[in-house]
Design a protein around this motif. Structure first.
Motif, short mmCIF file in Angstrom:
data_model
loop_
_atom_site.label_atom_id
_atom_site.label_comp_id
_atom_site.label_asym_id
_atom_site.label_seq_id
_atom_site.Cartn_x
_atom_site.Cartn_y
_atom_site.Cartn_z
N ALA A 30 0.82 -1.21 0.00
CA ALA A 30 0.00 0.00 0.00
C ALA A 30 0.85 1.26 0.00
CB ALA A 30 -0.94 0.00 1.20
N ASP A 31 2.01 1.23 0.66
CA ASP A 31 2.85 2.43 0.71
C ASP A 31 3.27 2.83 -0.71
OD1 ASP A 31 4.27 4.49 2.01
OD2 ASP A 31 6.10 3.28 2.06
N SER A 32 3.76 1.84 -1.45
CA SER A 32 4.23 2.09 -2.81
C SER A 32 3.09 2.51 -3.73
CB SER A 32 4.91 0.82 -3.32
OG SER A 32 5.31 0.98 -4.64
N VAL A 87 8.83 4.98 -6.84
CA VAL A 87 8.32 5.20 -5.49
C VAL A 87 8.50 3.96 -4.62
CG1 VAL A 87 6.25 5.78 -4.16
CG2 VAL A 87 6.59 6.81 -6.39
N ASP A 88 9.27 4.09 -3.54
CA ASP A 88 9.36 3.04 -2.51
C ASP A 88 10.15 1.82 -2.95
OD1 ASP A 88 8.64 2.27 0.16
OD2 ASP A 88 7.13 0.90 -0.63
N SER A 89 11.00 1.98 -3.94
CA SER A 89 11.74 0.82 -4.45
C SER A 89 13.24 0.97 -4.18
CB SER A 89 11.50 0.66 -5.95
OG SER A 89 12.18 -0.47 -6.41
N SER A 135 7.66 5.60 6.16
CA SER A 135 6.98 5.20 4.93
C SER A 135 7.41 6.15 3.82
CB SER A 135 5.45 5.31 5.10
OG SER A 135 5.09 6.64 5.41
N VAL A 136 7.28 5.71 2.58
CA VAL A 136 7.62 6.63 1.49
C VAL A 136 6.58 7.73 1.43
CG1 VAL A 136 6.40 5.63 -0.52
CG2 VAL A 136 8.65 6.66 -0.81
N CYS A 137 5.38 7.45 1.93
CA CYS A 137 4.35 8.51 1.93
C CYS A 137 4.73 9.67 2.85
CB CYS A 137 2.98 7.91 2.26
SG CYS A 137 2.29 7.00 0.84
MN LIG Z 1 7.43 1.63 2.14
#
Ligand SMILES: [Mn+2]
Length: 330
Positions: A30-32, A87-89, A135-137
């Motif tokens: 979900a974050d990504s 994003v998030d990787s 989180s990336v968010c």
């Molecule tokens: Mn994340």
């Protein structure tokens, strides 16, 4: 504040782009996905042509996300954008599957790598990496703030979903006071807390429960390490997809007096996905890295190929016990 690694041109690239391709990592979480959708929505709100991509299908639990229906799964062809945003990787490998439709232009379009994994390889033209963000968010919230991009209620909802997911409801050791402040700010911008929390935590469908039962029956424990396994055959037996049964390892990790919880998921007879969760004081990202994976201190994963389930279990348990014994993680 945080020790964010931001390359000098990152903000300018993000600010000047109009048409963007935003890509999240494989085995999407979900974050990504929420981060990618929030960015895509923001560029779209400013009049750009945007597309959000995931390398493979979303698990059932994520299919309800606002804007989720606009997400494309590894499209075969993609129009050339001004900018690609990952994003998030933590590594390029984890987004590559989503960019197969970008073959003809990928080498000539800049890529901004936005992430919070400490293990991030630093790929891309520009990087915004904040390993202190839970989180990336959270990283995206800061960027929206710095770039004075409007956080609409729809974007606030997406970002809060990412924040709540990666912190497991503000409970992980990665959670900071800032995570909570960002959560509060997103609620102020219109994110509905209860609806978001329910969407994150109340996703199980009744049909999955017999499979959970099987996994719980198989739990093994050695001192403070707890693990279990599930295979593609188990999932097929109950008419389920392995991708749809997220959350099991989190459930195992909620066991008292357990420092490390592990779920082994055999996607085939010689490919085993390993999900690790740890409480404070143990760094499972280091264990995952030994096997070519990555993640965070408290939540990490890797995939072991070319061996059967039993061998994968033996290797991981040995590595985890060595990490615990070394005390180097404290
Ligand atoms: Mn994340």
């Amino acid at each position: 504040m945080s020790e964010r690694r931001i390359s000098p041109g990152a903000l300018a690239r993000l600010a000047s782009a109009r048409d963007v391709v935003v890509v999240g990592h494989n085995n999407p979480d979900a974050d990504s996905v929420c981060g990618a959708l929030a960015l895509a929505a923001s560029y779209r709100d400013r009049g750009g042509r945007t597309i959000a991509i995931t390398p493979n299908a979303l698990p059932e639990a994520l299919r309800f996300l606002p804007g989720g229906e606009t997400l494309q799964i590894a499209p075969e062809s993609l129009e050339r954008p001004d900018l690609v945003i990952a994003v998030d990787s933590g590594s390029y490998d984890r987004i590559a599957g989503g960019l197969q439709g970008a073959r003809v232009w990928i080498d000539s379009v800049p890529l901004v790598n936005i992430d919070h994994h400490i293990s991030n390889s630093g790929y891309g033209t520009e990087q915004v990496i904040d390993p202190h963000a839970a989180s990336v968010c959270e990283v995206l919230y800061d960027l929206f703030d710095e770039l004075s991009w409007e956080i609409t209620p729809a974007i606030a909802r997406l970002l809060l979903t990412g924040v709540i997911t990666d912190t497991r409801g503000f409970r992980t050791s990665s959670t900071t006071a800032r995570s909570l402040r960002i959560g509060g700010a997103l609620i102020d911008r219109g994110a509905p807390l209860t609806a978001v929390a329910d969407s994150v935590h109340r996703y199980r469908v009744a049909a999955e429960l017999p499979l959970w039962g099987l996994v719980l029956e198989r739990v093994e424990r050695y001192d403070d390490v707890l693990w279990s396994h599930v295979t593609h055959r188990d999932a097929a037996r109950f008419g389920l997809d392995l991708a749809d049964i997220e959350g099991l390892v989190g459930f195992l990790a909620d066991t008292r007096d357990v420092h490390v919880a592990i779920l082994f998921t055999a996607h085939s007879d010689d490919r085993v996905r390993v999900s690790l969760r740890a409480d404070m004081g143990v760094d499972v990202a280091r264990v995952a890295q030994q096997f070519g994976g990555g993640g965070h201190r408290a939540a990490a994963g890797c995939t072991i190929e070319g061996v059967d389930l039993g061998t994968a279990v033996e290797r991981i348990i040995t590595a985890v016990r060595a990490a615990l014994a070394s005390g180097a993680n404290a």
